[in-house]
Design a protein around this motif. Structure first.
Motif, PDB file in Angstrom:
ATOM      1  N   PHE A 280      -2.861  -1.856   7.837  1.00 44.34           N
ATOM      2  CA  PHE A 280      -3.084  -1.304   6.505  1.00 44.34           C
ATOM      3  C   PHE A 280      -2.390   0.056   6.401  1.00 44.34           C
ATOM      4  O   PHE A 280      -2.592   0.936   7.239  1.00 44.34           O
ATOM      5  CB  PHE A 280      -4.582  -1.124   6.241  1.00 44.34           C
ATOM      6  CG  PHE A 280      -5.334  -2.429   6.169  1.00 44.34           C
ATOM      7  CD1 PHE A 280      -5.511  -3.063   4.960  1.00 44.34           C
ATOM      8  CD2 PHE A 280      -5.854  -3.018   7.318  1.00 44.34           C
ATOM      9  CE1 PHE A 280      -6.204  -4.258   4.889  1.00 44.34           C
ATOM     10  CE2 PHE A 280      -6.543  -4.205   7.256  1.00 44.34           C
ATOM     11  CZ  PHE A 280      -6.729  -4.841   6.038  1.00 44.34           C
ATOM     12  N   VAL A 281      -1.601   0.228   5.355  1.00 40.67           N
ATOM     13  CA  VAL A 281      -0.884   1.478   5.104  1.00 40.67           C
ATOM     14  C   VAL A 281      -1.392   2.069   3.794  1.00 40.67           C
ATOM     15  O   VAL A 281      -1.428   1.378   2.772  1.00 40.67           O
ATOM     16  CB  VAL A 281       0.635   1.243   5.009  1.00 40.67           C
ATOM     17  CG1 VAL A 281       1.351   2.553   4.696  1.00 40.67           C
ATOM     18  CG2 VAL A 281       1.164   0.658   6.301  1.00 40.67           C
ATOM     19  N   THR A 282      -1.798   3.333   3.803  1.00 38.91           N
ATOM     20  CA  THR A 282      -2.334   3.974   2.598  1.00 38.91           C
ATOM     21  C   THR A 282      -1.288   4.882   1.956  1.00 38.91           C
ATOM     22  O   THR A 282      -0.387   5.396   2.634  1.00 38.91           O
ATOM     23  CB  THR A 282      -3.577   4.806   2.927  1.00 38.91           C
ATOM     24  OG1 THR A 282      -3.220   5.842   3.835  1.00 38.91           O
ATOM     25  CG2 THR A 282      -4.663   3.939   3.547  1.00 38.91           C
ATOM     26  N   PHE A 283      -1.429   5.075   0.637  1.00 34.35           N
ATOM     27  CA  PHE A 283      -0.519   5.916  -0.135  1.00 34.35           C
ATOM     28  C   PHE A 283      -1.320   6.882  -1.001  1.00 34.35           C
ATOM     29  O   PHE A 283      -2.460   6.586  -1.391  1.00 34.35           O
ATOM     30  CB  PHE A 283       0.383   5.067  -1.039  1.00 34.35           C
ATOM     31  CG  PHE A 283       1.308   4.149  -0.294  1.00 34.35           C
ATOM     32  CD1 PHE A 283       2.586   4.558   0.040  1.00 34.35           C
ATOM     33  CD2 PHE A 283       0.903   2.876   0.087  1.00 34.35           C
ATOM     34  CE1 PHE A 283       3.449   3.716   0.726  1.00 34.35           C
ATOM     35  CE2 PHE A 283       1.748   2.024   0.772  1.00 34.35           C
ATOM     36  CZ  PHE A 283       3.031   2.447   1.098  1.00 34.35           C
ATOM     37  N   ALA A 284      -0.701   8.015  -1.326  1.00 32.95           N
ATOM     38  CA  ALA A 284      -1.307   8.944  -2.277  1.00 32.95           C
ATOM     39  C   ALA A 284      -1.184   8.370  -3.689  1.00 32.95           C
ATOM     40  O   ALA A 284      -0.352   7.495  -3.954  1.00 32.95           O
ATOM     41  CB  ALA A 284      -0.622  10.308  -2.204  1.00 32.95           C
ATOM     42  N   THR A 292       3.214  10.556   7.293  1.00 32.10           N
ATOM     43  CA  THR A 292       3.320  10.558   8.755  1.00 32.10           C
ATOM     44  C   THR A 292       2.324   9.593   9.371  1.00 32.10           C
ATOM     45  O   THR A 292       2.641   8.871  10.337  1.00 32.10           O
ATOM     46  CB  THR A 292       3.057  11.982   9.289  1.00 32.10           C
ATOM     47  OG1 THR A 292       4.010  12.883   8.703  1.00 32.10           O
ATOM     48  CG2 THR A 292       3.187  12.030  10.800  1.00 32.10           C
ATOM     49  N   GLU A 293       1.106   9.533   8.810  1.00 32.82           N
ATOM     50  CA  GLU A 293       0.090   8.608   9.316  1.00 32.82           C
ATOM     51  C   GLU A 293       0.519   7.157   9.124  1.00 32.82           C
ATOM     52  O   GLU A 293       0.286   6.300   9.988  1.00 32.82           O
ATOM     53  CB  GLU A 293      -1.246   8.858   8.618  1.00 32.82           C
ATOM     54  CG  GLU A 293      -1.888  10.202   8.918  1.00 32.82           C
ATOM     55  CD  GLU A 293      -1.299  11.321   8.092  1.00 32.82           C
ATOM     56  OE1 GLU A 293      -0.389  11.049   7.256  1.00 32.82           O
ATOM     57  OE2 GLU A 293      -1.717  12.476   8.285  1.00 32.82           O
ATOM     58  N   ALA A 294       1.161   6.876   7.975  1.00 30.60           N
ATOM     59  CA  ALA A 294       1.618   5.514   7.714  1.00 30.60           C
ATOM     60  C   ALA A 294       2.687   5.097   8.711  1.00 30.60           C
ATOM     61  O   ALA A 294       2.649   3.975   9.263  1.00 30.60           O
ATOM     62  CB  ALA A 294       2.152   5.407   6.287  1.00 30.60           C
ATOM     63  N   LYS A 295       3.628   5.970   8.972  1.00 28.94           N
ATOM     64  CA  LYS A 295       4.688   5.641   9.935  1.00 28.94           C
ATOM     65  C   LYS A 295       4.123   5.449  11.329  1.00 28.94           C
ATOM     66  O   LYS A 295       4.581   4.580  12.082  1.00 28.94           O
ATOM     67  CB  LYS A 295       5.736   6.751   9.938  1.00 28.94           C
ATOM     68  CG  LYS A 295       6.542   6.823   8.637  1.00 28.94           C
ATOM     69  CD  LYS A 295       7.554   7.966   8.689  1.00 28.94           C
ATOM     70  CE  LYS A 295       8.344   8.045   7.380  1.00 28.94           C
ATOM     71  NZ  LYS A 295       9.331   9.144   7.398  1.00 28.94           N
TER      72      LYS A 295
END
Length: 366
Positions: A280-284, A292-295
């Motif tokens: 799971f990848v989160t976005f603003a 950086t957390e997504a990568k």
């Protein structure tokens, strides 16, 4: 004229870039104060070791971005040797300058969130010089018709070392050239200010600077977090809740999730999907750029793996906007994974999914 326009454009672009990467400064942020001292001598017509003029100065300044700033500096000169024994006052000459400062290291190398151990800073500006004299001094110098207040200029390079755990202190070494721009003759008839080596001095100083604390809790600029931490915490809680549900019903719930990912029918029917196969990848809000957390999460997917990606959006905004945003999120994840050697079978934007915040990209790793 063209060069001036290009220089101004480069300046504006750099200021804009700096403003986008760091937190907004408050009125009294990024101020500093420093002291310096060294020696100067005339550029021409001097004896290097016998005509050295010691000086000491005070500098107060502020950086408006990690690259550009302004400073006011005043230096007092104490030797009468360059002026043939006069004036007789303790402080012979005072030079005060308004200087523009450019951190070349941050301009060309970018600002990483705190100052480097070593940086190079350029300074240049205009100033005012005043000679302290008595009546006897003026008679001795035969300067009754001359000015004792002069337009001056300074250009310098600071080789800066940032010190301390919080990088609140700086030590710098500064070679500089100083000009007296007053080109009036002995009779007092002035001409245009002139940069002339015959009316200049070279100087070598060293100094210390203390940077005052800022409202961001540090002594320097801080990289802006372009997202709401409360929002991120809520998304993380939602992700953890989804993972908990998937862990309880891996054969039923996960299979439905994979159907939403639009996996080909044969894959859904023949392959059992486990919780650890989902990233799971989160976005603003309103953003599709990878954090950086997504990568970091995507870096866990091994090279050569096949994946399917679904981008989603939350209910805010129009359907057209959310469709484009969810697709952009899926595409950005796909492009990043491709650079790491991951095979992307499909990347689809699903628009709004659900009735709450759902700013996600779900990656199914086969």
């Amino acid at each position: 004229m063209k060069k001036i326009v290009l220089l101004f454009a480069a300046f504006a672009m750099t200021v804009a870039a700096s403003a986008q990467t760091v937190q907004e400064s408050k009125t009294f942020d990024n101020f500093y104060i420093g002291v310096n001292g060294g020696v100067a001598t005339f550029t021409k017509g001097h004896k290097w070791m016998s005509d050295l003029n010691p000086n000491a100065g005070l500098r107060i300044g502020r950086y408006f971005t990690p690259v550009f700033g302004l400073a006011v500096e005043s230096n007092a000169y104490f030797s009468a040797k360059p002026l043939h024994g006069v004036p007789s006052t303790t402080v012979k000459y005072l030079d005060t300058n308004l200087l523009g400062t450019v951190n070349l290291s941050n301009w060309f190398g970018g600002y990483k969130g705190e100052p480097r151990l070593f940086e190079v800073v350029a300074l240049a500006g205009l100033g005012w010089g005043h000679m302290f004299t008595t009546s006897a001094d003026r008679a001795a110098l035969e300067l009754e018709n001359a000015k004792y207040n002069d337009l001056t200029s300074k250009a310098a390079i600071d080789f800066v070392f940032n010190l301390g755990a919080k990088k609140a202190w700086q030590f710098y070494i500064e070679p500089a050239i100083l000009w007296n721009l007053d080109a009036s003759d002995k009779a007092g008839y002035g001409t245009m200010p002139l940069y002339n080596l015959n009316k200049s001095a070279v100087q070598l100083n060293a100094g210390f600077v203390y940077k005052f604390p800022c409202s961001n809790g540090t002594h320097n600029f801080k990289i802006a977090e372009l997202r709401d931490q409360a929002e991120i915490d809520a998304l993380n809680a939602q992700i953890n809740s989804l993972k908990a549900e998937l862990a309880k019903k891996p054969k039923e719930v996960v299979k439905e999730v994979v159907k939403e990912v639009a996996a080909p029918a044969p894959v859904v029917e023949t392959r059992e999907v486990k919780v650890e196969n989902l990233v799971f990848v989160t976005f603003a809000q309103g953003k599709s750029a990878l954090t950086t957390e997504a990568k970091k999460a995507l870096n866990e997917i091994a090279e050569g793996k096949h994946v399917q990606i679904v981008g989603t959006a939350s209910p805010e905004g129009s359907k057209e906007l959310n469709d484009r945003l969810s697709q952009a999120r899926a595409d950005n994840v796909a492009e990043y994974l491709k650079t790491r050697g991951v095979v992307v079978d499909e990347a689809t934007g699903k628009g709004v999914q659900g009735t709450t915040s759902n700013r996600l990209a779900v990656v199914y790793v086969k």
